[in-house]
Write an enzyme that holds these catalytic residues in place. Structure first.
Site, PDB file in Angstrom:
ATOM      1  N   HIS A 251     140.008 -13.962 -23.973  1.00  0.00           N
ATOM      2  CA  HIS A 251     139.334 -13.824 -22.680  1.00  0.00           C
ATOM      3  C   HIS A 251     138.989 -12.370 -22.369  1.00  0.00           C
ATOM      4  O   HIS A 251     138.027 -12.102 -21.641  1.00  0.00           O
ATOM      5  CB  HIS A 251     140.190 -14.422 -21.560  1.00  0.00           C
TER       6      HIS A 251
ATOM      7  N   ARG B   1     135.644 -11.815 -23.593  1.00  0.00           N
ATOM      8  CA  ARG B   1     134.655 -12.387 -22.667  1.00  0.00           C
ATOM      9  C   ARG B   1     134.389 -11.409 -21.516  1.00  0.00           C
ATOM     10  O   ARG B   1     133.232 -11.168 -21.143  1.00  0.00           O
ATOM     11  CB  ARG B   1     135.178 -13.727 -22.134  1.00  0.00           C
TER      12      ARG B   1
ATOM     13  N   LYS C  70     133.075 -25.954 -19.309  1.00  0.00           N
ATOM     14  CA  LYS C  70     133.959 -26.749 -18.473  1.00  0.00           C
ATOM     15  C   LYS C  70     133.257 -28.031 -18.039  1.00  0.00           C
ATOM     16  O   LYS C  70     132.069 -28.031 -17.739  1.00  0.00           O
ATOM     17  CB  LYS C  70     134.387 -25.940 -17.248  1.00  0.00           C
TER      18      LYS C  70
END
Length: 290
Positions: free
Chosen positions: A236, A239, A169
Site C-alpha cells: 500500500h 500505492r 472493491k
C-alpha cells in the site's frame, strides 16, 4: 444471524475476502463479550448499553481509536442488516459515537529512492528476479491494491493497448494504463512464466502457484528495506507513492481518483496534503522571509 450477514456481504455486496474477514473478527469478538459479560448469546437482542460497554472495554484495553471506530462501523453495518430483515425494530448503535482520530498523512517513498530501487543490480537476472521486479513495477507503476494485484490474470493484461483490466472493491472494473517500460517487462515475464505456471494468475510463487498476500508483502518489504527507512514497507505504500508522485508532477486530482479506483474525491484528497507540505518546505528553504 452473523453468518447470514457475512453471506450478504460476500454474495450481495460483493465485499472483498479481507473485508468479510474483518467483519467476522469484530462480530465474533462482540458476541463473545456479550456471552461473557451478560450471558447473552444472541447479538440481535443486545441492548444499547451493552454495545456502549463493549466499546468502553476496547478503549480501556488500549485499542487505538482507528481500530475502535472500525469495530463500531462493523456493529452499525450488522444492525442495519438486521433492521432491513425486520429482525429488530430499533437500532442500538445510535448511542455510539466515533472516536476522534488524528489524521495521518499517507507515507510514501521519495522519487530518488524509487530510482535507486530500479537500478540494474537490484534484481537477480533469473526468472524470480524478473518476477519480483514485475511485482514492484506493477504496484508503483499502476497504483493497484494488493488484492487487485493478486486477482490479476494473464488475460487482463493488454500489451498492445498498454492497459490492465483491474477489479477493485466490490468487483468494480476499471482500466488502468501502464507505461511502455512496464509493458516490455511484462512481455518478457509472460514468456518465461508460461513454463512454470499452473494457474491463470499473473503473479506466481516460486512453485508456480498463485501468489498470496504474505508472499507479496514479504517481497515488497525486502526491496523497500534497501532504499527507505519508512517503518511501514507494504504494497500500500507503493500505492501512496504512485499517487503522490503523480500529484507532485502536476496530475489532475480527478484523474488520480479514477486511476486509483476511489469512489469519491474525498478519498483522493489526502494526497494533496503531502504536496502542500512539500511546498511549505520549499518556501522555508528558499524564501528570504521564511
Amino acid at each position: 444471524m452473523i453468518d447470514a450477514f457475512l453471506q450478504f456481504l460476500n454474495f450481495e455486496k460483493r465485499a472483498s475476502a479481507h473485508t468479510v474477514k474483518s467483519y467476522q473478527t469484530d462480530l465474533d469478538q462482540f458476541q463473545k463479550y456479550l456471552l461473557l459479560q451478560y450471558e447473552c448469546n444472541a447479538p440481535e437482542t443486545a441492548q444499547p448499553a451493552m454495545l456502549r460497554s463493549w466499546v468502553v472495554s476496547l478503549i480501556e484495553e488500549g485499542l487505538n481509536p482507528t481500530s475502535v471506530n472500525r469495530k463500531i462501523a462493523s456493529l452499525r453495518s450488522y444492525y442495519a442488516f438486521l433492521r432491513r430483515k425486520q429482525l429488530i425494530s430499533k437500532d442500538p448503535t445510535k448511542v455510539l459515537s466515533a472516536l476522534k482520530t488524528r489524521k495521518k498523512l499517507p507515507a510514501f517513498v521519495e522519487e530518488h529512492s524509487m530510482e535507486m530501487l530500479f537500478q540494474e543490480d537490484t534484481f537477480t537476472t533469473d526468472f524470480f528476479g524478473l518476477r519480483d521486479r514485475v511485482v514492484i513495477e506493477l504496484l508503483y507503476g499502476s497504483g493497484i491494491r494488493l488484492a487487485e494485484l493478486l486477482d490479476l490474470e494473464v488475460r487482463h493484461v493488454d500489451l498492445h493497448a498498454y492497459t490492465l483490466r483491474v477489479f477493485g472493491k466490490r468487483a468494480k472494473e476499471r482500466i488502468v494504463p501502464i507505461g511502455k517500460t512496464l509493458a516490455a517487462l511484462l512481455e518478457m515475464y509472460l514468456k518465461e512464466r508460461t513454463e512454470l505456471a499452473a494457474v491463470d494468475n499473473l503473479i506466481i510463487t516460486d512453485a508456480g502457484k498463485a501468489a498470496y498476500p504474505v508472499f507479496i508483502q514479504r517481497l515488497v518489504k525486502k526491496y523497500l528495506s534497501a532504499v527507505t527507512t519508512l517503518s511501514q514497507k507494504s504494497p500500500h505504500i507503493l500505492r501512496h507513492t504512485y499517487a503522490t508522485h503523480l500529484l507532485n508532477r502536476g496530475a489532475d486530482l480527478n484523474a488520480i481518483k479514477e486511476l486509483l479506483g476511489h469512489a469519491n474525491l474525498a478519498a483522493t484528497q489526502i494526497y494533496t496534503h503531502n504536496s502542500i507540505e512539500k511546498l511549505k518546505k520549499t518556501h522555508q528553504q528558499a524564501h528570504p522571509k521564511a
